[in-house]
Design a protein around this motif. Structure first.
Motif, short mmCIF file in Angstrom:
data_model
loop_
_atom_site.label_atom_id
_atom_site.label_comp_id
_atom_site.label_asym_id
_atom_site.label_seq_id
_atom_site.Cartn_x
_atom_site.Cartn_y
_atom_site.Cartn_z
N HIS A 174 0.83 -1.21 0.00
CA HIS A 174 0.00 0.00 0.00
C HIS A 174 0.87 1.26 0.00
O HIS A 174 0.57 2.23 -0.72
N LEU A 175 1.94 1.25 0.79
CA LEU A 175 2.80 2.43 0.87
C LEU A 175 3.51 2.71 -0.45
O LEU A 175 3.75 3.88 -0.80
N ALA A 176 3.84 1.66 -1.19
CA ALA A 176 4.48 1.85 -2.50
C ALA A 176 3.57 2.64 -3.44
O ALA A 176 4.02 3.51 -4.19
N ILE A 177 2.28 2.36 -3.37
CA ILE A 177 1.30 3.07 -4.21
C ILE A 177 1.09 4.50 -3.70
O ILE A 177 1.05 5.46 -4.48
N LEU A 178 0.99 4.64 -2.39
CA LEU A 178 0.80 5.98 -1.81
C LEU A 178 2.01 6.87 -2.04
O LEU A 178 1.87 8.09 -2.21
N ALA A 179 3.20 6.29 -2.06
CA ALA A 179 4.41 7.08 -2.30
C ALA A 179 4.40 7.68 -3.71
O ALA A 179 4.86 8.81 -3.92
N ARG A 180 3.85 6.94 -4.66
CA ARG A 180 3.75 7.46 -6.02
C ARG A 180 2.66 8.52 -6.13
O ARG A 180 2.74 9.43 -6.96
N LYS A 181 1.66 8.43 -5.27
CA LYS A 181 0.55 9.38 -5.29
C LYS A 181 0.91 10.69 -4.58
O LYS A 181 0.52 11.77 -5.03
N PHE A 182 1.65 10.58 -3.48
CA PHE A 182 2.01 11.76 -2.69
C PHE A 182 3.53 11.94 -2.73
O PHE A 182 4.24 11.58 -1.78
N LYS A 183 4.03 12.50 -3.82
CA LYS A 183 5.47 12.57 -4.06
C LYS A 183 6.18 13.64 -3.24
O LYS A 183 7.40 13.70 -3.25
N ASP A 184 5.42 14.50 -2.56
CA ASP A 184 6.06 15.51 -1.73
C ASP A 184 6.28 15.02 -0.29
O ASP A 184 6.75 15.76 0.56
N VAL A 185 5.89 13.76 -0.03
CA VAL A 185 6.09 13.14 1.29
C VAL A 185 7.16 12.06 1.16
O VAL A 185 7.17 11.30 0.19
N LYS A 186 8.04 11.99 2.13
CA LYS A 186 9.08 10.96 2.11
C LYS A 186 8.58 9.70 2.81
O LYS A 186 8.28 9.71 4.00
N PHE A 187 8.46 8.63 2.05
CA PHE A 187 8.06 7.33 2.59
C PHE A 187 9.32 6.48 2.74
O PHE A 187 10.07 6.30 1.77
N ILE A 188 9.54 5.96 3.94
CA ILE A 188 10.69 5.09 4.17
C ILE A 188 10.26 3.87 4.97
O ILE A 188 9.24 3.89 5.66
N LYS A 189 11.05 2.83 4.86
CA LYS A 189 10.77 1.61 5.63
C LYS A 189 12.09 1.06 6.14
O LYS A 189 13.16 1.31 5.57
N ALA A 190 12.00 0.32 7.23
CA ALA A 190 13.21 -0.27 7.82
C ALA A 190 12.81 -1.51 8.61
O ALA A 190 11.75 -1.56 9.23
#
Length: 237
Positions: free
Chosen positions: A131-147
């Motif tokens: 889900h986050l991979a899709i949201l990251a493409r939708k909201f490109k001004d937000v930094k999505f990271i995972k660890a």
């Protein structure tokens, strides 16, 4: 004969009546007036100039104009920097614990950062990463990271996974910890988007909470089932 250019009350009256022509302006005054008009025309157009053009024309401005232009220059620079940040991301960045300070704490004053702590082999973590991979493409001004959780927080318990931390300016603004918060494997992308929007990190175009829609439909179905059962029991009696 009285000089028509003399500054007298009588000449002023005659000029207002149109009996004598307006007072002639000395050439020096004309040149000064033209200079003022030129300066005003330059000042009026500085808002249309680029940063480079402002630097090229800075000799044309007076002290007051320079103060106004300096404020405007800062605004334009801030806008330019914001435009450089915006649409910079678009994907979920994988980090380790040693990257945390650089990618989260020092990410930027107004930048929103969404961090997902996960582990391989936990289905709900995998679903949220999708889900986050899709949201990251939708909201490109937000930094999505995972660890992977234990690379950021040693001995972080698996029972707390998945975990999402939301930051702005290096400060934590919201946290979602554990599977119950996300509603289990039935979690949809829209539901996750709505949950993140409630933290302020993203500006969703969803009009209402998708989870609430499901709950309302469920309650409607339960009420309908109860009503049907009552009717059936009445018929049997």
């Amino acid at each position: 004969m009285q000089d028509p250019n003399a500054d007298t009350e009588w000449n002023d009256i005659l000029r207002k009546k149109g009996i004598i022509p307006p007072k002639e302006v000395p050439k020096e005054d004309e040149e000064e007036e033209e200079g003022i008009l030129m300066q005003q025309s330059v000042v009026k157009t500085y808002e249309d100039m680029t940063l480079e053009e402002l630097e090229e024309n800075e000799d044309e401005f007076n002290e007051e104009d320079e103060r106004a232009i300096e404020m405007y220059r800062r605004q334009r620079l801030a806008q330019w920097q914001a435009s450089q940040i915006k649409n910079t991301f678009g994907e979920v960045l994988e980090i380790s614990g040693q990257d945390y300070v650089q990618e989260v704490t020092k990410a930027g004053k107004d930048l929103w950062v969404i961090l997902h702590l996960y582990k391989q082999g936990i289905p709900l973590c995998s679903l949220i990463n999708q889900h986050l991979a899709i949201l990251a493409r939708k909201f490109k001004d937000v930094k999505f990271i995972k660890a992977i959780s234990t690379t950021c927080i040693p001995n972080y318990p698996d029972k707390n996974l998945p975990t999402i931390f939301v930051y702005q300016g290096g400060e934590i603004r919201a946290q979602f910890i554990g599977p119950l918060v996300f509603g289990g494997m039935k979690l949809t992308q829209d539901e996750l988007e709505w949950k993140l929007s409630e933290s302020g990190a993203i500006k969703t175009d969803l009009e209402e909470n998708p989870r609430q829609q499901i709950q309302d439909q469920l309650m409607t179905s339960i009420r309908s089932s109860i009503a049907t059962k009552k009717d059936t029991d009445s018929d049997e009696d």
